[in-house]
Design an enzyme around this catalytic site. Structure first.
Site, PDB file in Angstrom:
ATOM      1  N   LYS A 210       0.831  -1.210   0.000  1.00 38.79           N
ATOM      2  CA  LYS A 210       0.000   0.000   0.000  1.00 38.79           C
ATOM      3  C   LYS A 210       0.861   1.252   0.000  1.00 38.79           C
ATOM      4  CE  LYS A 210      -3.918   0.184   2.199  1.00 38.79           C
ATOM      5  NZ  LYS A 210      -4.989   0.255   3.222  1.00 38.79           N
ATOM      6  N   GLU A 216      10.026  -5.113   4.242  1.00 37.42           N
ATOM      7  CA  GLU A 216      10.295  -6.426   3.669  1.00 37.42           C
ATOM      8  C   GLU A 216       9.999  -6.432   2.166  1.00 37.42           C
ATOM      9  OE1 GLU A 216       8.603  -7.105   7.893  1.00 37.42           O
ATOM     10  OE2 GLU A 216       8.213  -5.795   6.166  1.00 37.42           O
ATOM     11  N   GLY A 271      -5.488  -5.211   4.808  1.00 39.67           N
ATOM     12  CA  GLY A 271      -4.635  -6.149   4.093  1.00 39.67           C
ATOM     13  C   GLY A 271      -5.107  -7.586   4.156  1.00 39.67           C
ATOM     14  N   ARG A 272      -5.531  -8.041   5.336  1.00 36.22           N
ATOM     15  CA  ARG A 272      -5.916  -9.448   5.482  1.00 36.22           C
ATOM     16  C   ARG A 272      -7.282  -9.747   4.871  1.00 36.22           C
ATOM     17  NH1 ARG A 272      -5.436  -6.712  10.084  1.00 36.22           N
ATOM     18  NH2 ARG A 272      -7.160  -6.477  11.559  1.00 36.22           N
ATOM     19  N   GLU A 357      -4.731 -11.591  14.047  1.00 34.68           N
ATOM     20  CA  GLU A 357      -4.417 -10.173  13.872  1.00 34.68           C
ATOM     21  C   GLU A 357      -5.663  -9.327  14.088  1.00 34.68           C
ATOM     22  OE1 GLU A 357      -1.219  -8.746  11.073  1.00 34.68           O
ATOM     23  OE2 GLU A 357      -2.965  -7.928  10.026  1.00 34.68           O
ATOM     24  N   HIS A 388      -1.242 -38.181  12.847  1.00 33.58           N
ATOM     25  CA  HIS A 388      -0.022 -38.853  13.290  1.00 33.58           C
ATOM     26  C   HIS A 388       0.901 -37.873  14.001  1.00 33.58           C
ATOM     27  CE1 HIS A 388      -1.119 -42.436  10.962  1.00 33.58           C
ATOM     28  NE2 HIS A 388      -1.643 -41.553  10.108  1.00 33.58           N
ATOM     29  N   LYS A 516       7.246  -2.788  13.822  1.00 34.88           N
ATOM     30  CA  LYS A 516       7.887  -2.066  12.716  1.00 34.88           C
ATOM     31  C   LYS A 516       8.668  -0.869  13.232  1.00 34.88           C
ATOM     32  CE  LYS A 516       4.281  -3.181   9.299  1.00 34.88           C
ATOM     33  NZ  LYS A 516       3.233  -2.598   8.417  1.00 34.88           N
TER      34      LYS A 516
END
Length: 553
Positions: A210, A216, A271-272, A357, A388, A516
């Site tokens: 954005k 990153e 974002g999510r 979040e 398992h 951040k």
């Protein structure tokens, strides 16, 4: 948003549920089935191509009605309407959260600051369609006029987890012309290993940020750009090989991306919740725009179900209220998502961000500290592999862990009897969690197998399975763009309903922002000519010195 008439734990509906919990504490779920032959049929609801069996829960009709009463008391209907109508549901950032508008059909009217946003949404979808067709039909090619064979999506968080889930889940619908790769981690290994096998002449890069400043994403994008320039030696060629989804158009242009290849991100989409927007370009490029639109249609079908169905037959409401029931009244600290389909292997990762979040908050909408638990830890993995591994903890551990089993009725790969075996495993796990095995039953089995009485009595406690572990089973005919869209939207709305009950803001993430900020303070101390000042605490300073010592030129 509307304020609740009283703090959550003071509501009479809350106190009623606390009483029901005490009454049910000694009642095995298997007994509820024994005493009610119609239980399975009554606790089965469907919508938007999905069917939910919630009969294996610590639940009676009276308890279920009390959960629905709590939802009403918390103003769910009003807050649900605010969500769809563009109300300020993200109060700390003074924004609406209109991911549902991204899947509205043309001709609808949803307003932000007085303007109808639906035309802009569909204009963006049309631009996406034109881009996808120009690439797949060979009109938009690389700098040597070769068609693209690979697309690398560079993003993190919601720009990564949702698109990756959908691309992998819809592999049977890939058109086969493009291989999609995702780079998110700032660990250099991620992008280095991705670029190692790619040809710059046929690789398309998609930068998803954005602000166009997310550390990153920007660092990985700059490295990809340099790799491309080292291979091609051509600055102008960047414009043919790089696309962007961002709100910072000027920064993307400075990067070298053509304005016509920059797609919008809007403040009214978190974002999510953004895979339905141009953030979904990796999806559209991989499966084609027709299937991407089908994904939107499935999500919209779930939106309609959530908005129109009464609470008692509403999938997101039922699943959310069951989560509240276990989280707040039974001290369940986590929730397992167990997809029994290899294509859904990344679903738990996406839902972790979506749920934790969103609802990992400790104050109410008004800023007051909560006096109850909010978001549980969400985790899981693909079945039957987990049987398992961690299923042992669910069966015989000391913690209560509710679970969602998710499985299609039909497989895209009907090999021999594999899918029947998989389906049997799914049902058996849900049944074992619910019914368990008493010590007497375990001892009797051992005796019938020929074991001596004393030995059977000694071993039986280890084979006892308490049972009474709640679960839901979600089924659909097959994993398709439509059913996958409905499934993801179901969990989005489930997350929202929980936040309404807990009176928290599920659309901000200030805890993420703090990390951040601190990272931006530490990085110069790692990279500077000399270590000056302090990072804030002696432990961090010590680690900085160790890093600098290990990385001296």
């Amino acid at each position: 948003m509307l304020d609740k008439p009283a703090p959550l734990t003071h509501l009479p509906e809350w106190r009623v549920l606390a009483q029901f919990k005490d009454q049910l504490a000694g009642t095995p779920i298997r007994d509820l089935f024994r005493d009610d032959p119609q239980r399975a049929q009554r606790y089965l609801v469907s919508g938007a191509g999905l069917t939910l069996d919630f009969s294996r829960n610590r639940l009676t009709d009276a308890t279920f009605n009390a959960l629905m009463d709590l939802a009403r008391a918390c103003g769910l209907v009003q807050q649900r309407n605010a969500l769809f109508d563009g109300g300020i549901v993200n109060r700390t950032e003074n924004r609406p959260a209109l991911h549902t508008a991204l899947r509205q059909p043309r001709g609808q009217d949803v307003r932000v600051h007085g303007e109808n946003i639906i035309p802009e949404v569909h204009a963006t979808l049309d631009r996406m369609a034109e881009l996808v067709s120009s690439i797949t039909e060979g009109r938009h090619t690389g700098y040597t006029n070769k068609p693209f064979t690979d697309v690398v999506s560079i993003g993190i968080g919601g720009s990564f987890l949702g698109p990756k889930l959908v691309v992998e889940a819809l592999k049977p619908f890939w058109h086969g012309q493009l291989n999609c790769h995702f780079v998110a981690n700032i660990d250099g290994t991620d992008i280095a290993e991705t670029l190692r096998s790619l040809n710059p002449e046929t690789t398309l890069f998609l930068v998803q940020s954005k602000s166009f400043r997310t550390q990153e994403t920007l660092d990985n994008s700059l490295l990809a750009r340099q790799w491309f320039l080292d291979k091609s030696g051509s600055e102008p060629a960047v414009a043919r090989h790089f696309l962007a989804v961002t709100a910072n158009v000027d920064e993307a242009i400075r990067f070298g991306i053509d304005r016509n290849n920059i797609f919008p991100m809007w403040d009214w989409v978190g974002g999510r919740y953004s895979l339905w927007s141009a953030i979904g370009l990796p999806i559209a490029l991989t499966i084609g725009m027709e299937h991407f639109r089908a994904l939107l249609e499935g999500a919209h079908a779930m939106d309609c179900h959530f908005r129109e169905q009464p609470a008692a037959s509403n999938l997101p409401v039922i699943m959310a209220m069951l989560s509240v029931w276990y989280n707040n009244f039974w001290d369940a600290q986590s929730h397992a998502v167990l997809p029994y389909d290899e294509y859904l292997k990344h679903l738990p990762e996406h839902l972790q961000q979506l749920d934790m979040e969103s609802n990992g908050k400790r104050v109410t909408q008004n800023g007051n500290a909560v006096d109850y638990q909010t978001g549980p830890i969400l985790w899981g993995g693909v079945g039957a592999n987990g049987q398992h591994a961690y299923h042992q903890l669910i069966h015989q551990g000391t913690r209560l862990i509710p679970a969602d089993f998710i499985i299609p009725l039909q497989s895209h790969n009907p090999v021999e009897h594999h899918h029947a075996t998989l389906f049997a495993n799914c049902l058996s796990q849900a049944s074992a969690m619910m019914a368990g095995k008493t010590r007497a039953e375990a001892e009797q089995e051992l005796l019938q197998a020929g074991m001596a009485s004393a030995d059977a009595k000694a071993l039986a406690p280890h084979k006892e399975i308490p049972g009474n572990k709640p679960s839901n089973i979600l089924v659909m005919d097959k994993i398709t763009p439509t059913t996958l869209g409905a499934l993801i939207a179901l969990y989005e709305h489930r997350t929202f309903v929980q936040s309404v009950i807990w009176d928290i803001d599920c659309f901000d993430q200030w805890g993420v922002e703090l990390g951040k900020q601190i990272g931006n303070q530490i990085l110069p101390r790692l990279l500077g000519d000399k270590f000056e000042g302090t990072a804030g605490d002696s432990a961090t300073d010590q680690m900085i010195r160790l890093f600098r010592s290990a990385n001296r030129p």
